[in-house]
Design a protein around this motif. Structure first.
Motif, PDB file in Angstrom:
ATOM      1  N   ASP A   1     -32.272 -63.094   8.484  1.00 21.62           N
ATOM      2  CA  ASP A   1     -32.552 -61.894   7.691  1.00 21.62           C
ATOM      3  C   ASP A   1     -33.629 -62.195   6.640  1.00 21.62           C
ATOM      4  OD1 ASP A   1     -32.600 -59.660   6.095  1.00 21.62           O
ATOM      5  OD2 ASP A   1     -30.509 -59.788   5.470  1.00 21.62           O
ATOM      6  N   PRO A   2     -34.843 -61.660   6.805  1.00 23.91           N
ATOM      7  CA  PRO A   2     -35.907 -61.974   5.835  1.00 23.91           C
ATOM      8  C   PRO A   2     -35.638 -61.401   4.451  1.00 23.91           C
ATOM      9  CG  PRO A   2     -36.627 -60.246   7.343  1.00 23.91           C
ATOM     10  CD  PRO A   2     -35.313 -60.751   7.863  1.00 23.91           C
ATOM     11  N   THR A   3     -34.808 -60.359   4.365  1.00 26.66           N
ATOM     12  CA  THR A   3     -34.512 -59.772   3.055  1.00 26.66           C
ATOM     13  C   THR A   3     -33.452 -60.563   2.305  1.00 26.66           C
ATOM     14  OG1 THR A   3     -32.686 -58.331   3.762  1.00 26.66           O
ATOM     15  CG2 THR A   3     -34.940 -57.500   4.089  1.00 26.66           C
ATOM     16  N   LYS A   4     -32.652 -61.343   3.040  1.00 21.45           N
ATOM     17  CA  LYS A   4     -31.558 -62.144   2.483  1.00 21.45           C
ATOM     18  C   LYS A   4     -30.436 -61.305   1.874  1.00 21.45           C
ATOM     19  CE  LYS A   4     -33.726 -65.753   3.761  1.00 21.45           C
ATOM     20  NZ  LYS A   4     -33.316 -66.365   5.057  1.00 21.45           N
ATOM     21  N   PHE A   5     -30.430 -60.000   2.158  1.00 21.24           N
ATOM     22  CA  PHE A   5     -29.332 -59.178   1.625  1.00 21.24           C
ATOM     23  C   PHE A   5     -28.904 -58.055   2.571  1.00 21.24           C
ATOM     24  CE2 PHE A   5     -33.198 -57.048   0.091  1.00 21.24           C
ATOM     25  CZ  PHE A   5     -32.961 -55.727   0.473  1.00 21.24           C
ATOM     26  N   HIS A   6     -29.751 -57.697   3.543  1.00 21.26           N
ATOM     27  CA  HIS A   6     -29.434 -56.526   4.370  1.00 21.26           C
ATOM     28  C   HIS A   6     -28.253 -56.771   5.318  1.00 21.26           C
ATOM     29  CE1 HIS A   6     -30.047 -52.826   6.636  1.00 21.26           C
ATOM     30  NE2 HIS A   6     -29.882 -53.551   7.729  1.00 21.26           N
ATOM     31  N   CYS A   7     -28.283 -57.896   6.025  1.00 22.30           N
ATOM     32  CA  CYS A   7     -27.300 -58.141   7.091  1.00 22.30           C
ATOM     33  C   CYS A   7     -25.939 -58.517   6.522  1.00 22.30           C
ATOM     34  CB  CYS A   7     -27.811 -59.232   8.029  1.00 22.30           C
ATOM     35  SG  CYS A   7     -29.283 -58.740   8.954  1.00 22.30           S
ATOM     36  N   LYS A   8     -24.994 -57.604   6.666  1.00 18.32           N
ATOM     37  CA  LYS A   8     -23.624 -57.825   6.191  1.00 18.32           C
ATOM     38  C   LYS A   8     -22.647 -57.972   7.349  1.00 18.32           C
ATOM     39  CE  LYS A   8     -24.535 -55.128   1.995  1.00 18.32           C
ATOM     40  NZ  LYS A   8     -25.956 -54.896   2.322  1.00 18.32           N
ATOM     41  N   ILE A   9     -23.146 -57.737   8.565  1.00 21.07           N
ATOM     42  CA  ILE A   9     -22.333 -57.822   9.786  1.00 21.07           C
ATOM     43  C   ILE A   9     -21.112 -56.917   9.665  1.00 21.07           C
ATOM     44  CG2 ILE A   9     -21.377 -59.393  11.514  1.00 21.07           C
ATOM     45  CD1 ILE A   9     -22.911 -61.635  10.290  1.00 21.07           C
ATOM     46  N   ASP A  10     -21.371 -55.686   9.297  1.00 22.67           N
ATOM     47  CA  ASP A  10     -20.311 -54.686   9.238  1.00 22.67           C
ATOM     48  C   ASP A  10     -20.750 -53.493  10.090  1.00 22.67           C
ATOM     49  OD1 ASP A  10     -22.220 -53.373   7.753  1.00 22.67           O
ATOM     50  OD2 ASP A  10     -21.226 -53.707   5.827  1.00 22.67           O
ATOM     51  N   GLU A  11     -20.130 -52.369   9.901  1.00 23.54           N
ATOM     52  CA  GLU A  11     -20.451 -51.215  10.734  1.00 23.54           C
ATOM     53  C   GLU A  11     -21.630 -50.413  10.215  1.00 23.54           C
ATOM     54  OE1 GLU A  11     -19.079 -50.659  13.703  1.00 23.54           O
ATOM     55  OE2 GLU A  11     -18.107 -52.577  13.296  1.00 23.54           O
ATOM     56  N   SER A  12     -22.215 -50.828   9.077  1.00 20.73           N
ATOM     57  CA  SER A  12     -23.286 -50.022   8.484  1.00 20.73           C
ATOM     58  C   SER A  12     -24.678 -50.627   8.629  1.00 20.73           C
ATOM     59  CB  SER A  12     -23.002 -49.802   6.998  1.00 20.73           C
ATOM     60  OG  SER A  12     -23.049 -51.042   6.296  1.00 20.73           O
ATOM     61  N   CYS A  13     -24.807 -51.943   8.457  1.00 25.16           N
ATOM     62  CA  CYS A  13     -26.157 -52.522   8.326  1.00 25.16           C
ATOM     63  C   CYS A  13     -26.999 -52.377   9.584  1.00 25.16           C
ATOM     64  CB  CYS A  13     -26.085 -53.977   7.876  1.00 25.16           C
ATOM     65  SG  CYS A  13     -25.134 -55.066   8.957  1.00 25.16           S
ATOM     66  N   CYS A  14     -26.390 -52.486  10.762  1.00 24.65           N
ATOM     67  CA  CYS A  14     -27.162 -52.384  11.997  1.00 24.65           C
ATOM     68  C   CYS A  14     -27.673 -50.967  12.229  1.00 24.65           C
ATOM     69  CB  CYS A  14     -26.323 -52.843  13.195  1.00 24.65           C
ATOM     70  SG  CYS A  14     -26.240 -54.641  13.369  1.00 24.65           S
ATOM     71  N   LYS A  15     -27.052 -49.975  11.555  1.00 27.79           N
ATOM     72  CA  LYS A  15     -27.457 -48.578  11.727  1.00 27.79           C
ATOM     73  C   LYS A  15     -28.379 -48.104  10.610  1.00 27.79           C
ATOM     74  CE  LYS A  15     -23.103 -47.540  14.080  1.00 27.79           C
ATOM     75  NZ  LYS A  15     -21.846 -46.753  14.044  1.00 27.79           N
ATOM     76  N   THR A  16     -28.588 -48.951   9.598  1.00 27.33           N
ATOM     77  CA  THR A  16     -29.463 -48.604   8.482  1.00 27.33           C
ATOM     78  C   THR A  16     -30.815 -49.266   8.680  1.00 27.33           C
ATOM     79  OG1 THR A  16     -27.537 -48.525   7.009  1.00 27.33           O
ATOM     80  CG2 THR A  16     -29.705 -48.642   5.980  1.00 27.33           C
ATOM     81  N   ASN A  17     -31.866 -48.465   8.748  1.00 28.69           N
ATOM     82  CA  ASN A  17     -33.188 -48.995   9.055  1.00 28.69           C
ATOM     83  C   ASN A  17     -33.612 -50.083   8.066  1.00 28.69           C
ATOM     84  OD1 ASN A  17     -35.580 -49.087  10.566  1.00 28.69           O
ATOM     85  ND2 ASN A  17     -36.625 -47.832   9.043  1.00 28.69           N
ATOM     86  N   SER A  18     -34.149 -51.174   8.601  1.00 28.24           N
ATOM     87  CA  SER A  18     -34.563 -52.294   7.765  1.00 28.24           C
ATOM     88  C   SER A  18     -35.510 -53.197   8.536  1.00 28.24           C
ATOM     89  CB  SER A  18     -33.343 -53.114   7.313  1.00 28.24           C
ATOM     90  OG  SER A  18     -33.741 -54.317   6.678  1.00 28.24           O
TER      91      SER A  18
END
Length: 343
Positions: free
Chosen positions: A199-216
């Protein structure tokens, strides 16, 4: 002069512990596969895993080994040969691990006068333990032995419209005549920490049901997101209903959190929940290999039927499918003549 380097995973030279052991050593000692300090990786791999795993893995390879050799190697060679025949520029095949080295493939291209190479990691998705390690290794070999060669890398093609069409048509052909209750998309598993490390942002990927569906921007290197997106695009392409399709991840190591749900747990769950007819697709791979032919087609079937399932079908990978060959030739031609790559 331009040329193409196709790279896949690799394979032992034979299904024997003697040949499996050095192959596993090279594979598991890769810092992008087991990403711990080298001293610890030495203990884990050479002190523990390689003491018992080669014999077990050799037995698994024996189950799927063809008369011509390793299925992954044979299929990759067939694919490469077909691409060569239709391409106007030299094409070479190498493997990230094993005796069919990237160095030998680059040497083959260099010997033909090639000084500009299109590197094609034969993985639809980006992951540090597959796509990334191929790119890094190729650049290391290039810098050390072929410094004058320029390399351009084909992007991960998990959501490329043409690729999704080819994959969907292949899946439809595999499903023809099979009355299924459910379709499982089983992807190769990776440790959860690989997602966060990529994850280049170091904060986006939480491996939950939201992050993969939120554009980044993180999605460009997020294997989990790319697996979910590919599944959705194939579902849409084939008109599959949501309640009949799910996704899982296979091939994990113990004592470490890997991407969930786990494929073997899903086989058991399906059987327990009364699903009798199951089709399984393995779209993380472009060519059938140990993980698809033994782990899914054989062991998966056994696990599903042990849990109460009945009819089971593994849909083959694209392998040397003509439409897949034609698409690769098109991508090569676009790069050769227009300097464009698939998006």
């Amino acid at each position: 002069m331009k040329g193409v380097l196709l790279v896949n995973l690799g394979s032992p030279d034979s299904p024997t512990p003697k040949d499996v052991k050095p192959y596993l050593d090279e594979f598991l000692m890769d810092e992008r596969v087991i990403d711990v300090p080298k001293w610890l990786r030495n203990i884990i791999v050479r002190g523990i895993i390689l003491q018992t795993r080669p014999k077990k893995s050799a037995e698994a390879y024996k189950k799927i080994w063809w008369e011509e050799g390793s299925p992954l190697i044979v299929i990759s060679e067939r694919f490469a040969d077909k691409v060569k025949k239709q391409s106007e520029i030299p094409v070479a095949l190498g493997m990230r691990y094993g005796s069919m080295t990237i160095k030998n493939a680059l040497s083959e291209l260099s010997g033909k006068g090639v000084d500009e190479v299109l590197l094609v990691p034969l993985y639809p998705h980006y992951a540090m333990s597959s796509y990334e390690t191929v790119v890094v290794k190729t650049m290391e070999v290039k810098d050390e032995f072929f410094p004058k060669i320029k390399i351009t890398t084909l992007p991960a093609f998990y959501n490329n419209r043409d690729y999704i069409k080819v994959l969907s048509e292949s899946i439809a052909a595999g499903l023809k005549g099979f009355e299924y209750d459910h379709i499982l998309f089983s992807y190769h598993g990776i440790p959860e920490r690989h997602i966060r490390k990529s994850d280049p942002t170091k904060f986006h990927c939480k491996i939950d049901e939201s992050c993969c569906k939120t554009n980044s921007v993180a999605h460009h290197t997020c294997y989990r997101h790319q697996c979910y997106e590919m599944t959705e695009k194939v579902k849409e392409n084939l008109g599959l209903s949501n309640d009949k399709v799910s996704l899982s991840f296979q091939s994990r190591l113990p004592n470490d959190p890997w991407l969930k749900p786990y494929t073997d747990f899903e086989f058991e769950r399906f059987g327990n929940e009364g699903i009798k007819r199951l089709a399984v697709i393995t779209p993380a791979f472009v060519a059938d290999c140990l993980e698809t032919l033994e782990e899914i087609a054989m062991e998966g079937k056994h696990q599903f039927q042990e849990a109460g399932g009945e009819d089971y079908k593994h849909i083959p990978c694209l392998n040397d499918n003509e439409a897949w060959v034609n698409l690769m030739v098109k991508w090569i031609g676009d790069w050769q003549t227009k300097e464009t790559l698939p998006v």
